[in-house]
Design a protein around this motif. Sequence first.
Motif, short mmCIF file in Angstrom:
data_model
loop_
_atom_site.label_atom_id
_atom_site.label_comp_id
_atom_site.label_asym_id
_atom_site.label_seq_id
_atom_site.Cartn_x
_atom_site.Cartn_y
_atom_site.Cartn_z
N LEU A 174 3.60 -22.56 0.90
CA LEU A 174 3.38 -21.12 1.04
C LEU A 174 1.91 -20.78 0.80
CD1 LEU A 174 6.55 -19.88 -0.86
CD2 LEU A 174 6.04 -19.43 1.55
N ASN A 215 -0.02 -21.53 3.82
CA ASN A 215 0.30 -20.56 4.87
C ASN A 215 0.29 -21.19 6.26
OD1 ASN A 215 1.07 -17.98 5.66
ND2 ASN A 215 -1.04 -17.34 6.08
N ALA A 257 3.60 -15.68 -0.83
CA ALA A 257 2.61 -16.13 0.16
C ALA A 257 1.52 -15.09 0.36
CB ALA A 257 3.31 -16.44 1.48
#
Length: 305
Positions: A257, A260, A295
């Motif tokens: 996360l 990304n 995130a």
Amino acid sequence: MTDPLAEVVTLLKPRALFSKAVIGAGPWHISRSDVGQPFYCLVLDGACRLSVDGEDAIELRSGDFVLIPAASDIAMSSLKPPERGTPETLPVALGSGEFRIGDQAGPTDLRMLAGNSSFDSPDARLLVSLLPRLVHVRGVPRLATIVQLVRDEFREQRPAREVILSHLLEVLMIEALRSTAGTGAPPGLVRGLADERLAGALRRMHESPTREWTVAQLAKEAALSRSAFFARFSRAVGVAPMEYLLAWRMALAKNMLRQNESGIAEIAQRVGYRSASAFSVAFTRHVGLPPARFAREQSLSPSQI
């Protein structure tokens, strides 16, 4: 073959903050508080005493290396400490990253290298909990070589300095941790990997986090009965098998996360969940906020959060 220890250290993302040479003379004592920050030191000559979080002091001699993955309160002194009530010794900078403590004149009786770093991982607290609280290694020349490389790199402003330092710190931590591997180590990942039966199960969890593991299946990997495996794993690693697996999956998810590079559904599959909703429920329960929000917050700079 997957190496759980290397994976944990790599995920921690160590970053150098400072490295210095220290020489001491006569009686001295010094203390510091570095909440959660890794600290290491190598005694080159002489000896001193070290106490962590108010516990009994240990004696460090020439060739000794100490690594504290999450230091809180550290106190160090000469072998014969100053009289009670004596003010704390203040290091005096000599230039070129060298400091002197104790008597400022006369012969010295201690030389050591000390360094402080940080972990950039968003899950550092969990990962550090899998490591020994204090690592004390005696007589491993390789560690002295690595520490000297860290110090030299820290002093020079050469290209790719931060990249080199981060990799050197990873090597330093792995080398120190594996030097203490044994069934007498404190509960944690290092002690678990020292147990031949448990090591296989640990490696399989790291190698295949997507598999729907059960305690019975992991016990089979360790060639132990279910009850014997559960007790042996919990005693050696410090947490129950499925609790460890969940923690490892969440550490992997946090790292993905943070980068990304994948959507929630793909990350869910890559850490062993059949659906994004099941993963979101588990992540939220474990972390305290949904994965999408995690995130977003990780993508913000510190000044924006």
